[in-house]
Design a protein around this motif. Sequence first.
Motif, mmCIF file in Angstrom:
data_model
loop_
_atom_site.group_PDB
_atom_site.id
_atom_site.type_symbol
_atom_site.label_atom_id
_atom_site.label_comp_id
_atom_site.label_asym_id
_atom_site.label_seq_id
_atom_site.Cartn_x
_atom_site.Cartn_y
_atom_site.Cartn_z
ATOM 1 N N UNK A 211 1.644 -1.509 0.072
ATOM 2 C CA UNK A 211 0.000 0.120 0.130
ATOM 3 C C UNK A 211 0.770 1.099 -0.289
ATOM 4 N N UNK A 212 0.878 2.093 -1.090
ATOM 5 C CA UNK A 212 1.284 3.349 -0.715
ATOM 6 C C UNK A 212 0.537 3.983 -0.756
ATOM 7 N N UNK A 213 0.248 5.649 -0.690
ATOM 8 C CA UNK A 213 -0.086 7.154 -1.145
ATOM 9 C C UNK A 213 0.954 7.982 -1.656
ATOM 10 N N UNK A 214 -0.465 8.292 -2.550
ATOM 11 C CA UNK A 214 1.284 10.123 -2.983
ATOM 12 C C UNK A 214 0.717 11.435 -2.200
ATOM 13 N N UNK A 215 1.550 11.384 -1.999
ATOM 14 C CA UNK A 215 1.529 13.100 -1.699
ATOM 15 C C UNK A 215 1.522 14.254 -2.394
ATOM 16 N N UNK A 216 0.172 15.166 -2.796
ATOM 17 C CA UNK A 216 0.510 15.116 -3.785
ATOM 18 C C UNK A 216 -0.697 15.980 -4.486
ATOM 19 N N UNK A 217 -1.453 16.463 -5.092
ATOM 20 C CA UNK A 217 -2.549 17.023 -5.507
ATOM 21 C C UNK A 217 -3.315 16.427 -6.199
ATOM 22 N N UNK A 218 -4.651 16.207 -5.539
ATOM 23 C CA UNK A 218 -5.842 15.354 -6.028
ATOM 24 C C UNK A 218 -6.543 16.008 -7.452
ATOM 25 N N UNK A 219 -6.113 17.237 -7.634
ATOM 26 C CA UNK A 219 -6.787 17.233 -8.327
ATOM 27 C C UNK A 219 -6.466 17.305 -9.947
ATOM 28 N N UNK A 220 -4.724 17.268 -9.556
ATOM 29 C CA UNK A 220 -3.568 17.698 -10.797
ATOM 30 C C UNK A 220 -3.938 15.826 -11.330
ATOM 31 N N UNK A 221 -3.663 15.313 -10.305
ATOM 32 C CA UNK A 221 -3.747 13.636 -10.551
ATOM 33 C C UNK A 221 -5.106 13.391 -11.507
ATOM 34 N N UNK A 222 -6.599 14.705 -10.485
ATOM 35 C CA UNK A 222 -7.168 13.488 -11.840
ATOM 36 C C UNK A 222 -6.981 14.372 -13.519
ATOM 37 N N UNK A 223 -6.462 15.331 -13.472
ATOM 38 C CA UNK A 223 -6.635 15.269 -14.993
ATOM 39 C C UNK A 223 -5.444 14.718 -15.942
ATOM 40 N N UNK A 224 -4.194 14.986 -15.140
ATOM 41 C CA UNK A 224 -3.392 14.209 -15.156
ATOM 42 C C UNK A 224 -4.071 12.331 -16.010
ATOM 43 N N UNK A 225 -4.562 11.511 -15.124
ATOM 44 C CA UNK A 225 -5.583 10.715 -15.616
ATOM 45 C C UNK A 225 -6.282 10.849 -16.782
ATOM 46 N N UNK A 226 -7.320 11.600 -16.655
ATOM 47 C CA UNK A 226 -7.578 12.023 -17.807
ATOM 48 C C UNK A 226 -7.147 11.953 -18.999
ATOM 49 N N UNK A 227 -6.604 12.890 -18.895
ATOM 50 C CA UNK A 227 -5.284 13.389 -20.097
ATOM 51 C C UNK A 227 -4.681 11.418 -20.599
ATOM 52 N N UNK A 228 -4.676 10.997 -19.632
ATOM 53 C CA UNK A 228 -3.791 9.180 -19.781
ATOM 54 C C UNK A 228 -4.965 8.503 -20.079
ATOM 55 N N UNK A 229 -6.380 9.218 -19.822
ATOM 56 C CA UNK A 229 -7.637 8.016 -21.135
ATOM 57 C C UNK A 229 -7.683 6.661 -19.953
ATOM 58 N N UNK A 230 -7.197 6.773 -18.799
ATOM 59 C CA UNK A 230 -7.223 5.903 -17.215
ATOM 60 C C UNK A 230 -8.959 6.628 -16.697
ATOM 61 N N UNK A 231 -9.462 5.263 -16.316
ATOM 62 C CA UNK A 231 -10.683 5.624 -15.215
ATOM 63 C C UNK A 231 -10.293 5.058 -13.668
ATOM 64 N N UNK A 232 -9.500 5.784 -12.369
ATOM 65 C CA UNK A 232 -8.744 5.874 -11.356
ATOM 66 C C UNK A 232 -9.909 6.221 -10.278
ATOM 67 N N UNK A 233 -9.565 5.878 -9.433
ATOM 68 C CA UNK A 233 -10.473 6.179 -8.318
ATOM 69 C C UNK A 233 -8.885 6.770 -7.010
ATOM 70 N N UNK A 234 -9.379 8.771 -7.257
ATOM 71 C CA UNK A 234 -8.733 8.741 -6.794
ATOM 72 C C UNK A 234 -9.218 9.200 -4.997
ATOM 73 N N UNK A 235 -8.388 9.391 -4.160
ATOM 74 C CA UNK A 235 -9.392 9.772 -2.715
ATOM 75 C C UNK A 235 -8.254 10.240 -1.631
ATOM 76 N N UNK A 236 -8.856 11.392 -1.236
ATOM 77 C CA UNK A 236 -7.894 12.472 -0.015
ATOM 78 C C UNK A 236 -8.098 11.493 0.612
ATOM 79 N N UNK A 237 -6.660 11.536 1.637
ATOM 80 C CA UNK A 237 -7.454 10.767 2.804
ATOM 81 C C UNK A 237 -6.136 11.105 3.655
#
Length: 335
Positions: A34-60
């Motif tokens: 298990x890992x988490x990414x230290x960063x910005x959820x909105x930015x990751x959502x935009x990158x996932x959309x650009x890559x065409x990937x359906x990724x659930x992101x959760x602020x925790x």
Amino acid sequence: MVKPLALTLGEPAGIGPDIAIAAWLRRDELRLPAFYLAGDRDFLARRAALLGLDVELKDVRAEDAVAAFPQALPVVSTGHAATAAPGRPDHNSAGAAIGSIRHAVSDVIAGRAAAVVTNPIAKSVLYRAGFRHPGHTEFLAELAARDGKTPQPVMLLWSPALAAVPVTIHLSLREAIAQLSSELIVNTARIVVADLKARFAVARPRLAISGLNPHAGEDGSLGIEEQTIIAPAIEMLRREGFDVKGPLPADTMFHEAARKTYDCAVCMVHDQALIPAKTLAFEDAVNVTLGLPFIRTSPDHGTAFDIAGTGRANPSSLIAALRLAARMAATAQPA
């Protein structure tokens, strides 16, 4: 794992976000820790959309990342927005990258995460923003400083095929030769042996120590550093009970039969260690920082601006770094 790994964002315009998402998508297939990414959820959502990937992101919070990991890629906010487009660092790239590193290290030191895994940074981008460290390794050492004392960081390139350490790291060749000393070699070797024992479960580490000059100096005819600097360091280490050999010609240290005779190669300059490590295991090598009071691993590649956001980035080295960090955390014993 009871605690998650803290994964940094890296340079936002690079492939760090891409490979973080790609690794999480393969979590079940590869049984990743298990890992988490230290960063910005909105930015990751935009990158996932650009890559065409359906990724659930959760602020925790870091403490909740392990529970969230099976269903969503956990994101711990650093308070630093990231806006860079792939391949195009912008005004806040440096702040987002540095903020992510600081946050991840803080979580590990506080006991909220088991280890730091860092995505690649673009040093040129950081330098333009006033970053004063030669690289990740030296910055992490500063973050680990306590009571005014900064630990000596040691770079280890690790793969199943080879473990190699450069004594001098991010220096020009001229500067590296000027700074090379018996004391630096001895201190580096001590740190390598201590961490191989404590974090890699190697009971009695065997070190192969390279020369500096071609053919290890040819008895002084091609340089005297082997006689005046390296051999005295080796003798000192032997007197302390370490299993070391050298100075060895660097051009004959890395073939298969030679690698079976030692657990780690200790090399005098950056490229002596990194060229064989990357040649033997370019996609699987992991950058490990020894000598710190916490575990840090990293993929052994750069930001790859040219393929960021295209879906072509290979997450193999990051996956290896995550696995090694988890292994080291599980193995770690008090020094």
